[in-house]
Structure formats: C-alpha cells, structure tokens
Design an enzyme around this catalytic site. Structure first.
Site, PDB file in Angstrom:
ATOM      1  N   PHE A   1      31.998 -27.653  14.390  1.00 19.90           N
ATOM      2  CA  PHE A   1      32.002 -29.108  14.517  1.00 19.90           C
ATOM      3  C   PHE A   1      30.579 -29.637  14.456  1.00 19.90           C
ATOM      4  O   PHE A   1      29.631 -28.896  14.483  1.00 19.90           O
ATOM      5  CB  PHE A   1      32.680 -29.552  15.815  1.00 19.90           C
ATOM      6  CG  PHE A   1      32.121 -28.964  17.081  1.00 19.90           C
ATOM      7  CD1 PHE A   1      31.075 -29.579  17.748  1.00 19.90           C
ATOM      8  CD2 PHE A   1      32.625 -27.777  17.601  1.00 19.90           C
ATOM      9  CE1 PHE A   1      30.553 -29.048  18.906  1.00 19.90           C
ATOM     10  CE2 PHE A   1      32.125 -27.237  18.776  1.00 19.90           C
ATOM     11  CZ  PHE A   1      31.082 -27.879  19.421  1.00 19.90           C
TER      12      PHE A   1
ATOM     13  N   TYR B   1      17.862 -24.883  20.610  1.00 23.27           N
ATOM     14  CA  TYR B   1      18.547 -25.608  21.680  1.00 23.27           C
ATOM     15  C   TYR B   1      18.347 -25.048  23.078  1.00 23.27           C
ATOM     16  O   TYR B   1      18.708 -25.698  24.057  1.00 23.27           O
ATOM     17  CB  TYR B   1      20.039 -25.712  21.348  1.00 23.27           C
ATOM     18  CG  TYR B   1      20.252 -26.544  20.105  1.00 23.27           C
ATOM     19  CD1 TYR B   1      20.161 -27.935  20.158  1.00 23.27           C
ATOM     20  CD2 TYR B   1      20.492 -25.943  18.876  1.00 23.27           C
ATOM     21  CE1 TYR B   1      20.326 -28.701  19.022  1.00 23.27           C
ATOM     22  CE2 TYR B   1      20.648 -26.702  17.732  1.00 23.27           C
ATOM     23  CZ  TYR B   1      20.562 -28.081  17.802  1.00 23.27           C
ATOM     24  OH  TYR B   1      20.702 -28.845  16.668  1.00 23.27           O
TER      25      TYR B   1
END
Length: 418
Positions: free
Chosen positions: A418, A129
């Site tokens: 999450f 990322y």
C-alpha cells in the site's frame, strides 16, 4: 538560486493541486509523469485534504506524502486503528532539506491526536524510516515452484474431502472476497484491512495503473459450499524448443481460511496445463507451501525481505490489545526521540489478558520505540536484539521473559502493498 529550507511550504494540498501532487508522486517513483483523467478520477474518490501532504517550492510540488485510515490485526486477532502511510517521495533536486521529516512529523502528530494505536508503511528502502520510530514487524518470502519436480499428481480429479475449485469473475470476487478476507485477517497478525475501494482497484473496476491486466480468479469451496479460499493469478505465454510449454503462473493474491483450502489452491495452481513454474507472491516466511509438496525442494526461495513496518503511537493500547501465549511481567523503558510514545511501563500479561501502565519502577528492559515495533507482532527475538545491542537488559534474564511473552507460534504476515 536555491531556496532556503524555510521557504519551501509543507502543508496539506487542496483538491485543485491533486494533478500537480500526482505528477510529483510519479516523478519520485520514476514513472511517466503524465497524469491521466482516469487516474485523477480514481484518486479524487479517496481524496482527504488533511491527509495528502505536499512540499511546494514556488508553485511546484517537490515532495509528497499521503496517509489513510487502516486497521492492522494484533496478535490474537483484535484489529487496531492504524495510520497507513503511502506515496512518500522527495524529488531528487530537493533531497537533504528535511522535507520528509517535516511531512512525517505533521502526519504522526495528527495520528496521535486521532487516537491511532500505530502507524504502518511498506518501506521501499530499508534505512529511511528507523529514524522516525518505525521498525520492520513482518517479513515476506516468495517461492518459485518447479512444478514437474513437485511430485504432485497433475492429473488427479481435484481437492480431497468433497471440496472443489471454481473459476469466477471479478464481480463475484468483489462479493465473496471481503468476507473471506475478514476471516483470514481475524486469524493472522499483521494482516491489514481492505476497504471497498481496494477490491474495486484490484479487480479492475477502478483503473489507476495503465499496465493493469485482467487476471484469473479461482475460489475453493468446502464440501458444504462455503468459500474458504481465493487465488488471483496471471499466466505468461512461453514455449520452449520442440513445442514444449514453459508457462509461469504468478500469484497476485492467495487467501485461505483453512489448511484444506490452502492445500487445494496450491495443488490447483500446480495442475494447470502448460504451467511449469508457479511464483507464490509475497507469503509469510513460515508459509505451508514448501511442505505441502511431496518434494519440498521443488519450492525455491527467490526473495525474502522485510515487509510491513510499524510505528507504535500508543504503547499502553498496543501492548494491552494483543494476546499472549504465556504469563509474566516486565518493566520496559521505551525511548522515543519524537516524544510520541516514550516512557516507562509495567506490562502484566497472561493468556487471559494484559495490563500496561506507566510506572516509576526500575526498568528491566530498555529499548527504542522502533525495536518495540519489531517485537509487537511476535516476529522478532528479544535475545537477538540484545545480542545486537539494540535492546539493553537492565535485569539479568529479562530478555528470556520477554521472548516467552512476545514471540508467537506462527509468524505474522501482511499480504498487501500500500
């Protein structure tokens, strides 16, 4: 015959395509690909067509991406709007075709248009990322506590100061938990919001994971009856030779609004009959746990790693909304290859507040937007990033000024996956 990259359709999915999208999610995370009706029903409750993205090769979904609205607490306690990213997969047969880049670009552009200040995610793998402007902004540490070695009195009556520990059920947690969590997240940078669906999912009212099991729930009440702490934990069933219990209590969630609540909850976990080990779950690296024990070496670090990753979408908002423990000014040159948040900015900050404005003045520090994300919650050292060549000092001494402004006295923490 392999399709050209341009033949693969990357777009928001329809609700009718949700079963196929979930099959691709399960494939990407190496889980059983069967999608149950219960899972579908639960997912449909939260379905937002524009924020579920799929890549389709013919009629088959081969990559997935989902985002949802979130708030993340900035330094000082102010919540900021975040684009939370989850369910990111690319099927092994379709890697290296730019599918993640296309999905990420669509989502971040939409988040920028919505006015989100940052994007967030939990990275399964570290190298992915950074190229999209994300940086690791918090870390998490797990301790394993050797209970007999702690030096705690396992037979004492309970917490000091008139407080008490009560076992409660899932329904009561759904009533008490949200308010307690709001108190905690208002005090700890990096903590993210939890909506009603989160509490239903994590107390078994919504079942998505077929392996979910009912945990134990305990709350700490202060002398005046106010709930100041909550722990959710599970216990295995293990016995050694000569009928000796060797159970491990594993913490799923522990929230404490006060040090007294934190001390009481860890003391409670270490006093449960048959429990000889406590696994802490993911905590802040400077958590109080080890030093709460008479013998701090009884708490052994079993894992530590990056946790919450942040992508700055609005530099001005991100730097103005957070608090500062000192005063100073900096001119920052922020590089952003995606063109979402780059530019040159003057930051003027003090304990009373901050202003951040675009400027044409000479830069004092030059850095990538991902490294600004590392610094935003106060967990990283500017001087360390300069030594690594990730941040460039354009004016001697600027790194020391930046560290004095940006570092925090306690480390940020995100308790959630999450």
């Amino acid at each position: 015959m392999t399709r050209a990259h341009s033949d693969i359709d990357v777009r928001p999915i329809t609700e009718a395509e949700l079963p196929e999208w979930l099959r691709a999610v399960n494939t990407g995370f190496l889980r059983a690909t069967t999608v149950t009706e219960k899972e579908l029903e639960a997912r449909r409750e939260r379905f937002e067509a524009s924020r579920y993205i799929g890549a389709f090769d013919g009629g088959r979904c081969v990559a997935t991406f989902r985002s949802f609205a979130q708030e993340v607490t900035a330094v000082g306690g102010t919540p900021v709007a975040a684009d939370a990213i989850s369910a990111v997969t690319v099927t092994a047969t379709h890697r290296r075709r730019g599918l993640l880049t296309r999905m990420m670009s669509q989502d971040l552009a939409a988040a920028k248009d919505r006015g989100d200040t940052v994007a967030t995610l939990i990275a399964a793998e570290y190298p992915i990322y950074g190229r999209y402007g994300f940086g690791p902004a918090t870390s998490a540490t797990e301790w394993t506590v050797d209970v007999p070695r702690t030096g705690l009195d396992r037979h004492r009556a309970g917490p000091d100061g008139g407080g008490r520990i009560d076992l409660v059920d899932a329904e009561e947690v759904r009533k008490l938990g949200p308010e307690l969590h709001d108190r905690v997240r208002g005090a700890v940078p990096g903590v993210v919001s939890r909506g009603e669906w989160w509490w239903r999912l994590n107390t078994g009212a919504v079942r998505v994971d077929p392996k979910w099991t009912e945990p134990f729930y305990a709350v700490y009440r202060a002398a005046d009856g106010e709930v100041e702490g909550l722990v959710v934990y599970e216990v295995d069933d293990k016995w050694g030779d000569a009928k000796q219990p060797q159970d491990t209590a594993t913490v799923r969630d522990l929230l404490a609004a006060t040090p007294a609540a934190e001390r009481a909850l860890w003391g409670y976990l270490c006093s449960i009959d048959w429990v000889t080990r406590v696994k802490s779950g993911q905590r802040a690296p400077d958590d109080l746990l080890p030093l709460l024990l008479p013998d701090a070496r009884a708490a052994r670090i079993t894992s530590t790693a990056d946790w919450l990753w942040v992508r700055i979408l609005d530099v001005v908002r991100a730097l103005e909304v957070r608090a500062y423990e000192g005063a100073g000014s900096l001119v920052l040159q922020v590089a952003d290859r995606a063109g979402l948040a780059g530019g040159r900015y003057r930051l003027e900050a003090s304990e009373q507040g901050a202003s951040c404005t675009p400027t044409t003045e000479s830069a004092e520090l030059a850095l990538d937007v991902g490294d600004l994300a590392r610094l935003w919650l106060g967990d990283e050292s500017v001087a360390r990033l300069v030594a690594l060549g990730r941040v460039r000092e354009e004016r001697a001494g600027a790194a020391l000024v930046a560290d004095a402004l940006l570092r925090t006295s306690r480390r940020p923490w995100c308790p959630d996956m999450f």
